[in-house]
Write a protein that holds these residues in place. Structure first.
Motif, PDB file in Angstrom:
ATOM      1  N   SER A 199     -56.737  44.630  -4.032  1.00 25.60           N
ATOM      2  CA  SER A 199     -58.101  44.557  -4.550  1.00 25.60           C
ATOM      3  C   SER A 199     -59.103  44.560  -3.398  1.00 25.60           C
ATOM      4  CB  SER A 199     -58.285  43.285  -5.380  1.00 25.60           C
ATOM      5  OG  SER A 199     -59.635  43.170  -5.795  1.00 25.60           O
ATOM      6  N   ILE A 200     -60.191  45.315  -3.570  1.00 24.96           N
ATOM      7  CA  ILE A 200     -61.218  45.370  -2.531  1.00 24.96           C
ATOM      8  C   ILE A 200     -62.409  44.474  -2.870  1.00 24.96           C
ATOM      9  CG2 ILE A 200     -60.575  47.664  -1.741  1.00 24.96           C
ATOM     10  CD1 ILE A 200     -63.001  48.736  -3.365  1.00 24.96           C
ATOM     11  N   GLY A 201     -62.303  43.692  -3.909  1.00 26.65           N
ATOM     12  CA  GLY A 201     -63.384  42.781  -4.241  1.00 26.65           C
ATOM     13  C   GLY A 201     -64.325  43.277  -5.309  1.00 26.65           C
ATOM     14  N   PHE A 202     -63.957  44.300  -6.063  1.00 24.79           N
ATOM     15  CA  PHE A 202     -64.790  44.775  -7.163  1.00 24.79           C
ATOM     16  C   PHE A 202     -64.149  44.365  -8.469  1.00 24.79           C
ATOM     17  CE2 PHE A 202     -65.708  47.859 -10.481  1.00 24.79           C
ATOM     18  CZ  PHE A 202     -67.091  47.852 -10.460  1.00 24.79           C
ATOM     19  N   PRO A 203     -64.855  43.767  -9.393  1.00 21.33           N
ATOM     20  CA  PRO A 203     -66.291  43.501  -9.402  1.00 21.33           C
ATOM     21  C   PRO A 203     -66.676  42.127  -8.861  1.00 21.33           C
ATOM     22  CG  PRO A 203     -65.430  43.022 -11.552  1.00 21.33           C
ATOM     23  CD  PRO A 203     -64.265  43.472 -10.702  1.00 21.33           C
ATOM     24  N   ALA A 204     -65.772  41.409  -8.291  1.00 19.54           N
ATOM     25  CA  ALA A 204     -66.099  40.077  -7.769  1.00 19.54           C
ATOM     26  C   ALA A 204     -65.313  39.824  -6.492  1.00 19.54           C
ATOM     27  CB  ALA A 204     -65.766  39.007  -8.811  1.00 19.54           C
ATOM     28  N   ALA A 205     -65.779  38.855  -5.726  1.00 19.26           N
ATOM     29  CA  ALA A 205     -65.111  38.506  -4.470  1.00 19.26           C
ATOM     30  C   ALA A 205     -63.691  38.030  -4.741  1.00 19.26           C
ATOM     31  CB  ALA A 205     -65.895  37.413  -3.745  1.00 19.26           C
ATOM     32  N   THR A 206     -62.792  38.418  -3.859  1.00 25.27           N
ATOM     33  CA  THR A 206     -61.391  38.011  -4.009  1.00 25.27           C
ATOM     34  C   THR A 206     -60.920  37.128  -2.863  1.00 25.27           C
ATOM     35  OG1 THR A 206     -60.679  40.037  -2.899  1.00 25.27           O
ATOM     36  CG2 THR A 206     -60.774  40.088  -5.316  1.00 25.27           C
ATOM     37  N   ASP A 207     -61.846  36.752  -1.987  1.00 21.46           N
ATOM     38  CA  ASP A 207     -61.452  35.961  -0.823  1.00 21.46           C
ATOM     39  C   ASP A 207     -61.737  34.467  -1.001  1.00 21.46           C
ATOM     40  OD1 ASP A 207     -64.189  36.288  -0.791  1.00 21.46           O
ATOM     41  OD2 ASP A 207     -64.324  36.612   1.362  1.00 21.46           O
ATOM     42  N   ILE A 208     -61.897  34.033  -2.221  1.00 24.96           N
ATOM     43  CA  ILE A 208     -62.135  32.613  -2.500  1.00 24.96           C
ATOM     44  C   ILE A 208     -60.873  32.037  -3.140  1.00 24.96           C
ATOM     45  CG2 ILE A 208     -63.559  30.939  -3.727  1.00 24.96           C
ATOM     46  CD1 ILE A 208     -65.785  33.099  -3.745  1.00 24.96           C
ATOM     47  N   ASP A 209     -60.361  30.972  -2.588  1.00 30.99           N
ATOM     48  CA  ASP A 209     -59.163  30.325  -3.118  1.00 30.99           C
ATOM     49  C   ASP A 209     -59.594  29.127  -3.977  1.00 30.99           C
ATOM     50  OD1 ASP A 209     -56.728  29.225  -3.693  1.00 30.99           O
ATOM     51  OD2 ASP A 209     -56.122  28.923  -1.609  1.00 30.99           O
TER      52      ASP A 209
END
Length: 196
Positions: free
Chosen positions: A39-49
């Motif tokens: 995932s590249i972060g669309f439609p939301a950020a994916t780097d939050i745990d």
């Protein structure tokens, strides 16, 4: 639909019980975990745990109503909501007397902003760019606001000349303009001073 096997009759107050997911949800978790790797972060950020907040899922939280009024029931996190609001008010240099609340997402935020505009300007026409999130036009429709879609520039920014032309055709009515701060596809930012 059954979500958990061996679910206790009463949910514990703390996250001490680890319910077992059904095979269908185990498969969903595997599918999502695999997809997240690319995932590249669309439609939301994916780097939050969010996993450290997992224990909060075992209790009901309800921040119903005004963030500055705790209410009668103690099952809320309004203190955290107030801290978050204060943080963003400082970040955006909000004027004295500002108000607000944390919404469930961008769609509700768009709806609430347009509702405030309609409340202050009941005879207004709403303008939004062709790059605006789909929820803007949806909220305008739900609120009964006459809606005008404005063209965009090649970078995704609102076309200021088209906005001026469209608004000029409706001079007898107030305008509510939804400006974008990071459009979905190009991350374009509309210039609020120029719109004004």
């Amino acid at each position: 639909m059954t979500i958990y096997l061996n679910r206790p009759r009463r949910w514990p107050r703390a996250a001490t019980h680890q319910p077992t997911m059904t095979p269908r949800f185990e498969l969903l978790l595997q599918q999502l975990t695999t997809a997240a790797q690319t995932s590249i972060g669309f439609p939301a950020a994916t780097d939050i745990d969010y996993r450290p907040l997992g224990p909060l899922l075992g209790v009901l939280l309800n921040n119903l109503g005004d963030p500055w009024t705790d209410g009668l029931q103690p099952m809320h996190a309004k203190g955290i909501e107030r801290d978050l609001l204060d943080y963003f008010a400082q970040l955006f240099r909000a004027p004295r007397g500002w108000t607000g609340y944390v919404t469930s997402g961008g769609t509700e935020g768009n709806h609430y902003g347009l509702w405030l505009g309609r409340t202050r300007l009941p005879n207004a026409v709403a303008f939004h760019s062709a790059a605006a999130h789909y929820s803007v036009a949806k909220a305008e429709h739900l609120l009964g606001l006459p809606s005008v879609t404005v063209a965009i520039l090649p970078n995704g920014e609102i076309d200021y000349a088209d906005l001026q032309r469209q608004a000029g055709q409706r001079r007898s009515r107030p305008a509510i303009v939804t400006a974008n701060i990071g459009t979905t596809m190009t991350e374009a930012v509309d210039d609020v001073h120029r719109i004004h």
